[in-house]
Write a protein that holds these residues in place. Structure first.
Motif, short mmCIF file in Angstrom:
data_model
loop_
_atom_site.label_atom_id
_atom_site.label_comp_id
_atom_site.label_asym_id
_atom_site.label_seq_id
_atom_site.Cartn_x
_atom_site.Cartn_y
_atom_site.Cartn_z
N UNK A 36 3.76 16.17 -49.88
CA UNK A 36 3.33 16.56 -51.19
C UNK A 36 1.79 15.63 -51.46
N UNK A 37 0.90 15.70 -50.51
CA UNK A 37 0.32 15.35 -49.42
C UNK A 37 -1.63 16.07 -50.46
N UNK A 38 -1.95 16.43 -51.63
CA UNK A 38 -2.55 16.51 -52.35
C UNK A 38 -3.71 16.03 -52.85
N UNK A 39 -3.05 14.94 -52.75
CA UNK A 39 -4.65 13.69 -53.13
C UNK A 39 -4.47 12.95 -51.82
N UNK A 40 -4.56 13.36 -50.65
CA UNK A 40 -4.85 12.41 -48.91
C UNK A 40 -6.19 12.07 -49.32
N UNK A 41 -7.34 12.40 -49.76
CA UNK A 41 -8.39 12.27 -49.01
C UNK A 41 -8.57 10.29 -50.30
N UNK A 42 -7.84 10.76 -51.55
CA UNK A 42 -8.41 9.91 -52.71
C UNK A 42 -7.38 8.60 -52.52
N UNK A 43 -7.83 7.82 -51.25
CA UNK A 43 -7.14 6.85 -51.49
C UNK A 43 -8.26 5.30 -51.25
N UNK A 44 -8.53 4.10 -51.92
CA UNK A 44 -9.13 2.93 -51.97
C UNK A 44 -8.29 1.95 -50.88
N UNK A 45 -9.62 1.52 -50.08
CA UNK A 45 -9.52 0.38 -49.55
C UNK A 45 -9.45 0.34 -47.97
N UNK A 46 -8.87 0.45 -47.03
CA UNK A 46 -9.09 -0.34 -46.15
C UNK A 46 -7.99 1.04 -44.94
N UNK A 47 -6.92 0.94 -45.53
CA UNK A 47 -6.18 1.93 -45.11
C UNK A 47 -6.21 3.52 -45.29
N UNK A 48 -6.52 4.12 -44.37
CA UNK A 48 -6.78 5.49 -44.94
C UNK A 48 -5.24 6.59 -45.29
N UNK A 49 -5.30 7.07 -45.33
CA UNK A 49 -4.38 8.02 -45.77
C UNK A 49 -3.31 8.06 -44.65
N UNK A 50 -1.82 8.30 -44.22
CA UNK A 50 -1.43 8.49 -42.64
C UNK A 50 -0.29 9.44 -43.24
N UNK A 51 0.23 11.12 -43.31
CA UNK A 51 1.14 11.55 -43.36
C UNK A 51 2.25 11.50 -41.95
N UNK A 52 3.43 11.33 -42.81
CA UNK A 52 4.35 11.03 -42.26
C UNK A 52 4.73 11.84 -40.86
N UNK A 53 4.36 13.26 -41.22
CA UNK A 53 4.22 14.25 -40.20
C UNK A 53 4.00 14.16 -38.64
N UNK A 54 3.13 12.71 -38.94
CA UNK A 54 2.35 12.37 -37.21
C UNK A 54 2.91 10.96 -36.75
N UNK A 55 4.14 11.19 -37.47
CA UNK A 55 4.96 9.83 -36.50
C UNK A 55 5.85 10.64 -36.21
N UNK A 56 6.70 9.83 -34.54
CA UNK A 56 7.41 10.31 -33.67
C UNK A 56 8.82 11.51 -34.62
N UNK A 57 8.55 12.24 -33.56
CA UNK A 57 10.19 13.27 -34.89
C UNK A 57 9.76 13.75 -35.68
N UNK A 58 8.14 13.56 -36.12
CA UNK A 58 9.11 13.95 -38.21
C UNK A 58 8.12 15.14 -38.00
N UNK A 59 7.39 15.40 -37.46
CA UNK A 59 6.91 17.05 -37.56
C UNK A 59 7.65 17.99 -37.65
N UNK A 60 8.77 18.35 -36.59
CA UNK A 60 9.90 19.27 -36.55
C UNK A 60 10.77 19.06 -37.97
#
Length: 395
Positions: free
Chosen positions: A203-227
């Motif tokens: 549930x990434x409904x707040x993905x655009x609302x992160x603070x600091x240098x690191x932006x949100x990372x989706x677990x689906x972007x990691x190897x083997x996780x999209x499927x």
């Protein structure tokens, strides 16, 4: 009629929302300051509103395809690639829904059979448990602790998984704590899940609302996780479009196909006007997202400092627009604290236990309100703490 015998037991057993309870009480007090509801106080950006008006003026008021306007699905995929390095096929891996909440419901209904276990990290948003139980699933609550900055601990997850585990809900950035998962957290979680049959509902409904240098990372972007991941997102929080009721789910085509079939019978299609407006949001409103995020960030610092100065230790949230101060020093439960604060000072917060048992001893504060609103609320809370004789930090 004996209605209590007619109503489905699972539906009757659902707990009412602890959020709405205090919102409804506050609504009866005209002078009340409510920091209870997680709704942006910004107006929907004008370009988005104009697109909705234009769609109405041109008579675009018919049903869309069940999965949503093709043009919108294409723009969703472009947006996810641009912002989060996610690749999806707009024809087979995207479903447009009535808010992110419907996307969560469709995902759980598509995957969970009676007896299946659903791991739910908490504190968390109130909808996951009732949606699970309505499908016959078994919620497995996994507490996230302050000492871990309310992040999901991979080893605790490993120990919670059983042969009956079907789904892990991953609600980050988190409501109510404001916690986020860093890349190393996600990689550790992904390592636990590889080799299992557990699906992730992210549930990434707040993905655009992160603070600091690191932006949100989706677990689906990691190897083997999209499927093995269904990503849920929407327009309510990042674009201030709560009332437009529009969200989406992206994931493996076989899962999205079943979700779409359920959506077809239960909903038909998401609001047409909202879909046309959302196309413009994705194409033109990155700048407005940044402006709103900067404003939330300023309010975040104000609220966290305010509670710490009052002696109520407040974890620094890294995402969403909530603070989660600890009220244990008052000697009251979360319910007692919020009820007395509402009655005596007409300030509405949400008790932490509304978000699961591990939220006891905290309360949720939304800072999606004006600075004036927040300052007055903090002033009244300070007065309340003095009146009850709670230990306060030195001013």
């Amino acid at each position: 009629m004996e209605y209590e015998k007619l109503i489905a037991p699972a539906a009757a057993a659902m707990r009412p929302s602890g959020i709405r309870k205090f919102f409804d009480l506050a609504a009866e007090m005209p002078e009340c300051i409510s920091l209870g509801v997680g709704e942006p106080d910004f107006k929907t950006p004008w370009a988005i509103r104009e697109a909705g008006i234009d769609s109405l003026e041109h008579g675009r008021t018919r049903y869309t395809s069940n999965a949503g306007l093709k043009e919108l699905r294409v723009e969703i995929c472009r947006y996810l690639k641009r912002r989060f390095e996610l690749d999806y096929d707009p024809l087979h891996e995207v479903l447009v829904t009535v808010g992110g909440s419907e996307a969560i419901d469709m995902c759980v209904r598509a995957l969970v059979s009676p007896g299946d276990e659903v791991i739910i990290p908490e504190p968390c948003f109130v909808c996951y448990e009732p949606i699970t139980t309505l499908s016959g699933g078994v919620p497995v609550h996994l507490p996230c602790r302050l000492e871990d900055e309310f992040r999901l601990n991979a080893e605790a997850l490993r120990q919670a998984i059983t042969p009956r585990t079907k789904l892990l809900i991953l609600p980050f950035p988190n409501n109510p704590t404001g916690a986020v998962l860093e890349r190393e957290d996600l990689e550790a979680i992904a390592e636990v899940l590889r080799g299992t049959n557990v699906i992730v509902l992210s549930d990434e409904i707040y993905s655009e609302l992160t603070y600091g240098a690191n932006r949100h990372i989706s677990i689906a972007s990691l190897p083997g996780m999209k499927e093995r991941t269904v990503v849920v997102n929407g327009f309510s929080k990042s674009y201030a479009m709560t009332g437009w009721r529009l969200g989406y789910a992206c994931g493996p085509a076989p899962i999205i196909q079943i979700m779409t079939k359920i959506h077809q019978s239960a909903i038909m299609s998401a609001p047409t006007t909202s879909q046309y407006a959302a196309i413009v949001a994705l194409k033109e409103c990155d700048k407005e997202i940044e402006q709103m995020r900067d404003e939330y960030n300023m309010r975040r610092r104000l609220v966290v400092k305010g509670f710490n100065d009052l002696g109520l230790t407040c974890f620094e949230p890294k995402g969403a627009f909530y603070a989660f101060p600890c009220i244990q020093s008052t000697g009251m439960t979360s319910q007692e604290f919020c009820t007395r604060l509402l009655e005596q000072k007409h300030v509405a917060l949400v008790p932490g236990d509304a978000f699961g048992d591990s939220g006891e001893g905290y309360c949720r504060v939304s800072y999606a309100y004006s600075v004036e609103h927040l300052k007055e609320a903090l002033k009244r809370i300070g007065e309340f703490l003095q009146e009850i004789g709670a230990p306060c930090a030195e001013q």
